[in-house]
Write a protein that holds these residues in place. Sequence first.
Motif, PDB file in Angstrom:
ATOM      1  N   ILE A 184      13.490  17.960 129.092  1.00 52.42           N
ATOM      2  CA  ILE A 184      13.283  19.057 128.144  1.00 52.42           C
ATOM      3  C   ILE A 184      12.341  18.632 127.026  1.00 52.42           C
ATOM      4  O   ILE A 184      11.410  19.368 126.659  1.00 52.42           O
ATOM      5  CB  ILE A 184      14.638  19.533 127.576  1.00 52.42           C
ATOM      6  CG1 ILE A 184      15.443  20.246 128.665  1.00 52.42           C
ATOM      7  CG2 ILE A 184      14.429  20.457 126.375  1.00 52.42           C
ATOM      8  CD1 ILE A 184      16.830  20.667 128.228  1.00 52.42           C
ATOM      9  N   ILE A 185      12.565  17.433 126.477  1.00 56.09           N
ATOM     10  CA  ILE A 185      11.676  16.950 125.409  1.00 56.09           C
ATOM     11  C   ILE A 185      10.255  16.799 125.928  1.00 56.09           C
ATOM     12  O   ILE A 185       9.279  17.163 125.258  1.00 56.09           O
ATOM     13  CB  ILE A 185      12.200  15.620 124.838  1.00 56.09           C
ATOM     14  CG1 ILE A 185      13.527  15.846 124.119  1.00 56.09           C
ATOM     15  CG2 ILE A 185      11.176  15.011 123.883  1.00 56.09           C
ATOM     16  CD1 ILE A 185      14.165  14.570 123.620  1.00 56.09           C
ATOM     17  N   THR A 186      10.110  16.273 127.151  1.00 51.83           N
ATOM     18  CA  THR A 186       8.782  16.112 127.741  1.00 51.83           C
ATOM     19  C   THR A 186       8.058  17.442 127.840  1.00 51.83           C
ATOM     20  O   THR A 186       6.882  17.557 127.482  1.00 51.83           O
ATOM     21  CB  THR A 186       8.902  15.484 129.140  1.00 51.83           C
ATOM     22  OG1 THR A 186       9.532  14.213 129.039  1.00 51.83           O
ATOM     23  CG2 THR A 186       7.528  15.316 129.772  1.00 51.83           C
ATOM     24  N   GLY A 187       8.765  18.469 128.320  1.00 49.52           N
ATOM     25  CA  GLY A 187       8.131  19.775 128.451  1.00 49.52           C
ATOM     26  C   GLY A 187       7.804  20.410 127.119  1.00 49.52           C
ATOM     27  O   GLY A 187       6.710  20.968 126.939  1.00 49.52           O
ATOM     28  N   LEU A 188       8.712  20.298 126.156  1.00 49.00           N
ATOM     29  CA  LEU A 188       8.508  20.977 124.870  1.00 49.00           C
ATOM     30  C   LEU A 188       7.383  20.361 124.051  1.00 49.00           C
ATOM     31  O   LEU A 188       6.746  21.054 123.252  1.00 49.00           O
ATOM     32  CB  LEU A 188       9.811  20.968 124.061  1.00 49.00           C
ATOM     33  CG  LEU A 188      10.959  21.812 124.636  1.00 49.00           C
ATOM     34  CD1 LEU A 188      12.169  21.739 123.734  1.00 49.00           C
ATOM     35  CD2 LEU A 188      10.527  23.263 124.840  1.00 49.00           C
ATOM     36  N   ILE A 189       7.141  19.053 124.210  1.00 51.78           N
ATOM     37  CA  ILE A 189       6.055  18.426 123.446  1.00 51.78           C
ATOM     38  C   ILE A 189       4.778  18.337 124.261  1.00 51.78           C
ATOM     39  O   ILE A 189       3.824  17.664 123.854  1.00 51.78           O
ATOM     40  CB  ILE A 189       6.451  17.020 122.932  1.00 51.78           C
ATOM     41  CG1 ILE A 189       6.701  16.057 124.091  1.00 51.78           C
ATOM     42  CG2 ILE A 189       7.657  17.095 122.030  1.00 51.78           C
ATOM     43  CD1 ILE A 189       6.976  14.634 123.638  1.00 51.78           C
ATOM     44  N   SER A 190       4.729  19.055 125.393  1.00 57.42           N
ATOM     45  CA  SER A 190       3.513  19.040 126.202  1.00 57.42           C
ATOM     46  C   SER A 190       2.371  19.796 125.533  1.00 57.42           C
ATOM     47  O   SER A 190       1.231  19.718 125.994  1.00 57.42           O
ATOM     48  CB  SER A 190       3.789  19.650 127.583  1.00 57.42           C
ATOM     49  OG  SER A 190       4.662  18.837 128.334  1.00 57.42           O
ATOM     50  N   PHE A 191       2.672  20.573 124.465  1.00 59.09           N
ATOM     51  CA  PHE A 191       1.578  21.234 123.744  1.00 59.09           C
ATOM     52  C   PHE A 191       0.717  20.227 123.002  1.00 59.09           C
ATOM     53  O   PHE A 191      -0.410  20.537 122.612  1.00 59.09           O
ATOM     54  CB  PHE A 191       2.140  22.278 122.767  1.00 59.09           C
ATOM     55  CG  PHE A 191       2.880  21.699 121.601  1.00 59.09           C
ATOM     56  CD1 PHE A 191       2.231  21.467 120.409  1.00 59.09           C
ATOM     57  CD2 PHE A 191       4.233  21.399 121.691  1.00 59.09           C
ATOM     58  CE1 PHE A 191       2.911  20.938 119.314  1.00 59.09           C
ATOM     59  CE2 PHE A 191       4.921  20.882 120.615  1.00 59.09           C
ATOM     60  CZ  PHE A 191       4.257  20.641 119.425  1.00 59.09           C
ATOM     61  N   ILE A 192       1.243  18.993 122.790  1.00 56.69           N
ATOM     62  CA  ILE A 192       0.418  17.916 122.247  1.00 56.69           C
ATOM     63  C   ILE A 192      -0.249  17.230 123.435  1.00 56.69           C
ATOM     64  O   ILE A 192       0.437  16.633 124.264  1.00 56.69           O
ATOM     65  CB  ILE A 192       1.250  16.887 121.460  1.00 56.69           C
ATOM     66  CG1 ILE A 192       2.112  17.595 120.421  1.00 56.69           C
ATOM     67  CG2 ILE A 192       0.362  15.862 120.796  1.00 56.69           C
ATOM     68  CD1 ILE A 192       3.043  16.663 119.669  1.00 56.69           C
ATOM     69  N   PRO A 193      -1.563  17.320 123.574  1.00 49.87           N
ATOM     70  CA  PRO A 193      -2.226  16.821 124.776  1.00 49.87           C
ATOM     71  C   PRO A 193      -1.892  15.358 125.064  1.00 49.87           C
ATOM     72  O   PRO A 193      -1.967  14.501 124.183  1.00 49.87           O
ATOM     73  CB  PRO A 193      -3.722  16.986 124.439  1.00 49.87           C
ATOM     74  CG  PRO A 193      -3.756  18.079 123.423  1.00 49.87           C
ATOM     75  CD  PRO A 193      -2.504  17.919 122.618  1.00 49.87           C
ATOM     76  N   PHE A 194      -1.500  15.092 126.295  1.00 47.89           N
ATOM     77  CA  PHE A 194      -1.222  13.762 126.834  1.00 47.89           C
ATOM     78  C   PHE A 194       0.072  13.138 126.310  1.00 47.89           C
ATOM     79  O   PHE A 194       0.681  12.318 127.000  1.00 47.89           O
ATOM     80  CB  PHE A 194      -2.387  12.783 126.553  1.00 47.89           C
ATOM     81  CG  PHE A 194      -3.734  13.323 126.899  1.00 47.89           C
ATOM     82  CD1 PHE A 194      -4.055  13.653 128.207  1.00 47.89           C
ATOM     83  CD2 PHE A 194      -4.690  13.536 125.918  1.00 47.89           C
ATOM     84  CE1 PHE A 194      -5.297  14.172 128.529  1.00 47.89           C
ATOM     85  CE2 PHE A 194      -5.937  14.047 126.225  1.00 47.89           C
ATOM     86  CZ  PHE A 194      -6.241  14.365 127.537  1.00 47.89           C
ATOM     87  N   ILE A 195       0.494  13.490 125.107  1.00 49.93           N
ATOM     88  CA  ILE A 195       1.639  12.811 124.496  1.00 49.93           C
ATOM     89  C   ILE A 195       2.921  13.113 125.264  1.00 49.93           C
ATOM     90  O   ILE A 195       3.728  12.227 125.529  1.00 49.93           O
ATOM     91  CB  ILE A 195       1.790  13.220 123.019  1.00 49.93           C
ATOM     92  CG1 ILE A 195       0.522  12.864 122.242  1.00 49.93           C
ATOM     93  CG2 ILE A 195       3.000  12.541 122.397  1.00 49.93           C
ATOM     94  CD1 ILE A 195       0.182  11.398 122.252  1.00 49.93           C
ATOM     95  N   GLY A 196       3.113  14.382 125.631  1.00 46.06           N
ATOM     96  CA  GLY A 196       4.328  14.753 126.349  1.00 46.06           C
ATOM     97  C   GLY A 196       4.460  14.020 127.661  1.00 46.06           C
ATOM     98  O   GLY A 196       5.528  13.467 127.988  1.00 46.06           O
ATOM     99  N   ALA A 197       3.387  14.002 128.446  1.00 44.81           N
ATOM    100  CA  ALA A 197       3.435  13.344 129.750  1.00 44.81           C
ATOM    101  C   ALA A 197       3.646  11.836 129.607  1.00 44.81           C
ATOM    102  O   ALA A 197       4.422  11.229 130.358  1.00 44.81           O
ATOM    103  CB  ALA A 197       2.142  13.621 130.520  1.00 44.81           C
TER     104      ALA A 197
END
Length: 363
Positions: free
Chosen positions: A237-250
């Motif tokens: 969930i955290i990975t998906g929600l912070i995916s709006f920050i490019p590259f950081i979420g992944a």
Amino acid sequence: MTLKQQIKFWLIALLVFVLFLLLLSNILLPFVLGMAIAYFLDPVADRLEEAGLSRTAATGIIVGLFVVLCALTLTLLVPMIIEQVLGLLDRLPVYYQSLHDFLLPLIGRFVDIPVFQQSEEIRKGFGQYIGEAVKSLGSVSKDIISGGVAVVNMMALFVITPVVAFYLLRDWDHIVERVDGWLPRNHKERIRSLAREIDEVLSGFVRGQSLVCLILATYYGFALMLTGLEFGLIIGIITGLISFIPFIGAIFGFIASVGVALVQFWPDPVMIGIVIAIFVVGQIVEGYILIPSMVGGKIGLHPVWVMFALLAGGTLFGFVGVLIAVPMAAVVGVLSRFAVDQYLQSPIYSGAPPEEPEEPIEK
């Protein structure tokens, strides 16, 4: 109004806006969230209006369904998320110790430096630091939950935000019409063109990226949970929600999930490979399907510019700054491109002398 007076006016307006954010950032969160929700849901209200509903009825239905959906999501997921977060914090020292024991011999085969001879001291020091950090986080969380001010703020957030969203969504077209009436008459068409471009960038990024984040959070959360990965739901969930920050979420999700998988599943390469494959598939789907179809490739917001805007907004204005960072980045980006276009068409760039107006021919 001369050019000098116009520049002075807009500089003063910008200064007032920044001071407004600095002085009132502590109470702006419900209003900024309400405005964001109204902007996000305005196309849905327009379609319901086209179907024959009044604006008030359409707004009531949309906001009501949105609030119910958020409440159900919080009711079902929040207890599970809190449990996993607390469990993850409690297990951090164990994960660190396991990764330390697993990786250090591998690195030691290729690198022979004094730091590895002092690994025991490093391990103890870092382990103690993690333990203290976990205790501090627990103490802060307890204070936040039990603090009366925090409770009031949370209540205000959940009560005020839907009310603000309802009234802004209901009156959105009237607000836009009123603001349009305030535009300088000599430049109204140019300002409207810039506003349409800003709206196109914002709608492409905010609405599209929000849907992408929601889909990725659902995919990563359930996929990792189905593999049996410890704390897979919260990591996903955290990975998906912070995916709006490019590259950081992944990057965050990959490191966290693979690290936990190494500790939990080693020496089973199949399960570790499945965890890695989940992120490979997620990145392929995001890059080749979700982003092109929901966000588009020409929104005009470079990933580096987005990251800078988010960091700058968070540093200057806290969480409110994070919320307004992307809209401000879109505005600055569009205005910067407009300024560059004006510069490229000006005598300053071409070096040609400015054209003098022709003198009228005397009859």
